[in-house]
Design a protein around this motif. Structure first.
Motif, PDB file in Angstrom:
ATOM      1  N   LEU A   1      73.803  13.301  -4.198  1.00 39.41           N
ATOM      2  CA  LEU A   1      73.347  12.918  -5.532  1.00 39.41           C
ATOM      3  C   LEU A   1      71.918  12.412  -5.443  1.00 39.41           C
ATOM      4  CD1 LEU A   1      73.909  12.245  -8.572  1.00 39.41           C
ATOM      5  CD2 LEU A   1      74.645   9.974  -7.784  1.00 39.41           C
ATOM      6  N   SER A   2      71.071  12.870  -6.347  1.00 39.73           N
ATOM      7  CA  SER A   2      69.681  12.417  -6.379  1.00 39.73           C
ATOM      8  C   SER A   2      69.241  12.238  -7.825  1.00 39.73           C
ATOM      9  CB  SER A   2      68.760  13.418  -5.672  1.00 39.73           C
ATOM     10  OG  SER A   2      67.416  12.972  -5.688  1.00 39.73           O
ATOM     11  N   ILE A   3      68.547  11.143  -8.093  1.00 37.84           N
ATOM     12  CA  ILE A   3      68.067  10.821  -9.438  1.00 37.84           C
ATOM     13  C   ILE A   3      66.602  10.416  -9.344  1.00 37.84           C
ATOM     14  CG2 ILE A   3      68.385   9.375 -11.476  1.00 37.84           C
ATOM     15  CD1 ILE A   3      71.252   8.836 -10.451  1.00 37.84           C
ATOM     16  N   VAL A   4      65.765  10.948 -10.222  1.00 42.20           N
ATOM     17  CA  VAL A   4      64.354  10.576 -10.264  1.00 42.20           C
ATOM     18  C   VAL A   4      63.909  10.394 -11.703  1.00 42.20           C
ATOM     19  CG1 VAL A   4      63.802  11.809  -8.128  1.00 42.20           C
ATOM     20  CG2 VAL A   4      63.508  12.962 -10.333  1.00 42.20           C
ATOM     21  N   ALA A   5      62.875   9.592 -11.884  1.00 45.02           N
ATOM     22  CA  ALA A   5      62.239   9.421 -13.190  1.00 45.02           C
ATOM     23  C   ALA A   5      60.825   8.920 -12.965  1.00 45.02           C
ATOM     24  CB  ALA A   5      63.023   8.445 -14.065  1.00 45.02           C
ATOM     25  N   GLY A   6      59.940   9.250 -13.875  1.00 40.96           N
ATOM     26  CA  GLY A   6      58.569   8.805 -13.727  1.00 40.96           C
ATOM     27  C   GLY A   6      57.752   9.064 -14.974  1.00 40.96           C
ATOM     28  N   GLY A   7      56.542   8.536 -14.950  1.00 47.29           N
ATOM     29  CA  GLY A   7      55.647   8.739 -16.081  1.00 47.29           C
ATOM     30  C   GLY A   7      54.202   8.593 -15.668  1.00 47.29           C
ATOM     31  N   PHE A   8      53.319   8.994 -16.569  1.00 42.27           N
ATOM     32  CA  PHE A   8      51.885   9.026 -16.290  1.00 42.27           C
ATOM     33  C   PHE A   8      51.107   8.448 -17.467  1.00 42.27           C
ATOM     34  CE2 PHE A   8      53.910  12.519 -14.099  1.00 42.27           C
ATOM     35  CZ  PHE A   8      53.358  12.495 -12.826  1.00 42.27           C
ATOM     36  N   GLY A   9      49.949   7.928 -17.162  1.00 44.51           N
ATOM     37  CA  GLY A   9      48.938   7.645 -18.167  1.00 44.51           C
ATOM     38  C   GLY A   9      47.770   8.571 -17.902  1.00 44.51           C
ATOM     39  N   ALA A  10      47.399   9.359 -18.894  1.00 45.11           N
ATOM     40  CA  ALA A  10      46.355  10.382 -18.715  1.00 45.11           C
ATOM     41  C   ALA A  10      45.277  10.194 -19.771  1.00 45.11           C
ATOM     42  CB  ALA A  10      46.957  11.782 -18.823  1.00 45.11           C
ATOM     43  N   SER A  11      44.030  10.099 -19.310  1.00 44.63           N
ATOM     44  CA  SER A  11      42.914   9.867 -20.219  1.00 44.63           C
ATOM     45  C   SER A  11      41.873  10.962 -20.058  1.00 44.63           C
ATOM     46  CB  SER A  11      42.273   8.506 -19.928  1.00 44.63           C
ATOM     47  OG  SER A  11      41.126   8.291 -20.720  1.00 44.63           O
ATOM     48  N   ASN A  12      41.364  11.466 -21.162  1.00 49.04           N
ATOM     49  CA  ASN A  12      40.277  12.441 -21.099  1.00 49.04           C
ATOM     50  C   ASN A  12      39.359  12.298 -22.302  1.00 49.04           C
ATOM     51  OD1 ASN A  12      40.802  14.692 -23.254  1.00 49.04           O
ATOM     52  ND2 ASN A  12      42.809  14.364 -22.313  1.00 49.04           N
TER      53      ASN A  12
ATOM     54  N   ALA B   1      33.122  17.090 -19.885  1.00 49.82           N
ATOM     55  CA  ALA B   1      34.366  16.340 -19.968  1.00 49.82           C
ATOM     56  C   ALA B   1      34.528  15.418 -18.770  1.00 49.82           C
ATOM     57  CB  ALA B   1      35.557  17.297 -20.046  1.00 49.82           C
ATOM     58  N   THR B   2      35.335  14.394 -18.957  1.00 56.56           N
ATOM     59  CA  THR B   2      35.783  13.522 -17.875  1.00 56.56           C
ATOM     60  C   THR B   2      37.280  13.308 -18.059  1.00 56.56           C
ATOM     61  OG1 THR B   2      35.333  11.513 -19.158  1.00 56.56           O
ATOM     62  CG2 THR B   2      33.576  12.316 -17.716  1.00 56.56           C
ATOM     63  N   ALA B   3      37.985  13.091 -16.950  1.00 53.74           N
ATOM     64  CA  ALA B   3      39.431  12.907 -17.046  1.00 53.74           C
ATOM     65  C   ALA B   3      39.961  12.207 -15.802  1.00 53.74           C
ATOM     66  CB  ALA B   3      40.128  14.258 -17.217  1.00 53.74           C
ATOM     67  N   PHE B   4      40.988  11.388 -15.998  1.00 58.14           N
ATOM     68  CA  PHE B   4      41.701  10.789 -14.875  1.00 58.14           C
ATOM     69  C   PHE B   4      43.130  10.501 -15.311  1.00 58.14           C
ATOM     70  CE2 PHE B   4      40.207   7.106 -17.233  1.00 58.14           C
ATOM     71  CZ  PHE B   4      41.296   6.234 -17.176  1.00 58.14           C
ATOM     72  N   TYR B   5      44.014  10.307 -14.336  1.00 56.79           N
ATOM     73  CA  TYR B   5      45.392   9.981 -14.644  1.00 56.79           C
ATOM     74  C   TYR B   5      46.039   9.208 -13.505  1.00 56.79           C
ATOM     75  CZ  TYR B   5      44.807  14.896 -13.266  1.00 56.79           C
ATOM     76  OH  TYR B   5      44.340  16.068 -12.727  1.00 56.79           O
ATOM     77  N   LEU B   6      47.038   8.388 -13.886  1.00 57.76           N
ATOM     78  CA  LEU B   6      47.791   7.547 -12.956  1.00 57.76           C
ATOM     79  C   LEU B   6      49.276   7.762 -13.210  1.00 57.76           C
ATOM     80  CD1 LEU B   6      45.776   4.229 -13.423  1.00 57.76           C
ATOM     81  CD2 LEU B   6      45.555   5.843 -11.517  1.00 57.76           C
ATOM     82  N   GLY B   7      50.074   7.636 -12.149  1.00 59.05           N
ATOM     83  CA  GLY B   7      51.508   7.861 -12.304  1.00 59.05           C
ATOM     84  C   GLY B   7      52.345   6.913 -11.468  1.00 59.05           C
ATOM     85  N   LEU B   8      53.560   6.628 -11.961  1.00 61.72           N
ATOM     86  CA  LEU B   8      54.547   5.817 -11.248  1.00 61.72           C
ATOM     87  C   LEU B   8      55.882   6.530 -11.309  1.00 61.72           C
ATOM     88  CD1 LEU B   8      55.577   3.169  -9.912  1.00 61.72           C
ATOM     89  CD2 LEU B   8      55.964   2.292 -12.244  1.00 61.72           C
ATOM     90  N   GLY B   9      56.487   6.737 -10.144  1.00 66.20           N
ATOM     91  CA  GLY B   9      57.767   7.422 -10.073  1.00 66.20           C
ATOM     92  C   GLY B   9      58.786   6.659  -9.254  1.00 66.20           C
ATOM     93  N   LEU B  10      60.058   6.800  -9.639  1.00 68.11           N
ATOM     94  CA  LEU B  10      61.166   6.162  -8.943  1.00 68.11           C
ATOM     95  C   LEU B  10      62.182   7.218  -8.533  1.00 68.11           C
ATOM     96  CD1 LEU B  10      61.761   3.192 -11.445  1.00 68.11           C
ATOM     97  CD2 LEU B  10      60.340   3.188  -9.378  1.00 68.11           C
ATOM     98  N   SER B  11      62.815   7.018  -7.380  1.00 71.56           N
ATOM     99  CA  SER B  11      63.845   7.931  -6.911  1.00 71.56           C
ATOM    100  C   SER B  11      65.007   7.149  -6.316  1.00 71.56           C
ATOM    101  CB  SER B  11      63.288   8.915  -5.872  1.00 71.56           C
ATOM    102  OG  SER B  11      62.827   8.236  -4.731  1.00 71.56           O
ATOM    103  N   TYR B  12      66.192   7.762  -6.381  1.00 74.54           N
ATOM    104  CA  TYR B  12      67.408   7.119  -5.856  1.00 74.54           C
ATOM    105  C   TYR B  12      68.315   8.204  -5.286  1.00 74.54           C
ATOM    106  CZ  TYR B  12      71.727   4.323  -5.809  1.00 74.54           C
ATOM    107  OH  TYR B  12      72.890   3.677  -5.445  1.00 74.54           O
ATOM    108  N   ASN B  13      68.539   8.148  -3.983  1.00 68.46           N
ATOM    109  CA  ASN B  13      69.450   9.072  -3.298  1.00 68.46           C
ATOM    110  C   ASN B  13      70.596   8.257  -2.697  1.00 68.46           C
ATOM    111  OD1 ASN B  13      67.545  11.003  -3.884  1.00 68.46           O
ATOM    112  ND2 ASN B  13      67.051  11.525  -1.786  1.00 68.46           N
TER     113      ASN B  13
END
Length: 412
Positions: A60-71, A398-410
């Motif tokens: 069993l494996s579960i993951v979730a995550g999200g990002f903040g993206a700016s441009n 243009a300029t752009a950057f992004y950051l992300g945080l993810g979690l996982s559980y096995n």
């Protein structure tokens, strides 16, 4: 009622994510390594290749995550030297996935992602206001999937795609001194994906995957007109009290081919590479067909046709990971993303650039739990805008950057 064909190029403005309007943010661990795909440590592989589920080292494996993206995009008219900059809110793509092995050779899973979605906002009075003032897209992919492992080194997987979406697009109608809003909150479509995942050697993973095009159907769209005088509405066959016109839509999302590999140079150090091919040539023109409003450019005045002339494009990715300990991992990556159109076809609805992107991140493991952080900085190449069809000339940056945080559980 006539049919309206609205390409999803109207629905984005996500140059910071990929050429065209594909949002390449479906895994934080993957982003840190240039968003490469051949990583089967947890359920985040499900979106990239359903066959990879068979090689996850957990039942069993579960993951979730999200990002903040700016441009931000800046357009300068080289004749007047006037510059205009977008005021885009931060995008927040998210993802989640779960996989399970009911028996050794069979894996099932579910992936939720937002592969298309952003908002681009230009000033209401800028020189391209007849093309776009504000454009917002929200889209969601729901993918149940299954994978079968034929032997220790080969698996095949397939997924069904159900897509939901919303579009909210403002543009000016200068001939009447007003504004048009195109809105649909219940667009939907169907597609599929499949792939093969190979592990011919414990040091080598190879992923080959295909994701189909999705034609999203907007069946209950509303076009809302806003004019300074109520006397204008009857000229367009509209009720001044309602100010709306109905439309239907077919929104084509492009297909994608991916080949990826990961090689473990040492037990602690691995490198990954991907090649993506995007079928953007499906988007050759934009046709708007309103039920009654005569604001088009064809013999039938309710029809408006604009050539777009997108072409197929490629992305090349290279990433690496080093295990400092059995709990801490460092990751780096870089990729080059090709714009799907030339300078002569630049459009402010989807301001796409040839872009170099550098990425990096860290991973932390504590028994069954994992935490990943990642970031990316995009370096889009400036464009000389030469769209004669729209009479749109100048320079875009243009300029752009992004950051992300993810979690996982096995867990097991």
């Amino acid at each position: 009622m006539k049919k309206i064909l609205v390409s999803t190029a109207l629905l984005a403005g996500v140059l910071s994510y990929a050429g065209g309007f594909r949002v390449s943010l479906q895994g934080v661990k993957q982003l840190a390594m240039a968003h490469t795909s051949a990583h089967a440590e947890d359920a985040s592989v499900a979106f990239f290749n359903p066959a990879g589920m068979s090689f996850i080292p957990s039942k069993l494996s579960i993951v979730a995550g999200g990002f903040g993206a700016s441009n931000k995009i800046t357009f300068q008219n080289l004749n007047t030297l006037q510059s205009t900059q977008t005021d885009n809110p931060m995008g927040t793509p998210i993802y989640a996935a779960i996989t399970y092995k009911p028996i050794d050779k069979l894996s099932v899973g579910f992936s939720f992602t937002t592969p298309f979605g952003s908002t681009i906002e230009w000033p209401n009075d800028w020189e391209g206001k007849e093309m776009v003032q504000k454009l917002e897209l929200k889209s969601f992919y729901f993918q149940p999937m299954v994978s079968y492992k034929f032997n220790d080194w080969l698996a095949f997987g397939a997924s069904y795609i159900y897509a939901k979406g919303k579009v909210d697009w403002d543009k000016a109608i200068t001939q009447f001194g007003g504004q048009l809003n195109i809105n649909d909150e219940k667009a939907s479509g169907h597609g599929f994906g499949f792939g093969f995942y190979f592990r011919p050697d414990p040091k080598l993973d190879v992923s080959i995957a295909y994701r189909s095009a999705v034609d999203m159907k907007a069946k209950n769209g509303k076009a809302t007109f806003n004019f300074p005088s109520s006397s204008i509405y009857p000229l367009l066959g509209l009720d001044p009290a309602k100010r709306t016109d109905d439309f239907t839509a077919t929104l084509p999302l492009v297909e994608e081919y991916t080949v990826g590999l990961t090689y473990k140079i040492t037990p602690k150090w691995l490198v990954s590479a991907d090649f993506n091919y995007h079928g953007w040539e499906r988007y050759s023109q934009l046709t708007l067909d309103f039920a009654t409003a005569p604001i088009g450019n064809q013999a039938d005045p309710t029809i408006s046709v604009s050539p777009k002339n997108f072409r197929n494009s490629k992305t090349v990715r290279l990433g690496t990971q080093y295990a400092f300990t059995n709990m801490i991992y460092g990751r780096l990556g870089a990729y080059y993303d090709e714009s799907p159109y030339s300078d002569e076809n630049f459009i402010p609805e989807t301001p796409s650039f040839n872009t170099f992107v550098v990425t990096g991140g860290l991973g932390f493991k504590l028994k069954q739990f994992g935490v990943d952080v990642a970031g990316g900085y995009a370096m889009p190449q400036a464009r000389d805008v030469k769209n004669a069809n729209l009479g749109f000339y100048g320079q875009a940056k243009a300029t752009a950057f992004y950051l992300g945080l993810g979690l996982s559980y096995n867990p097991f």
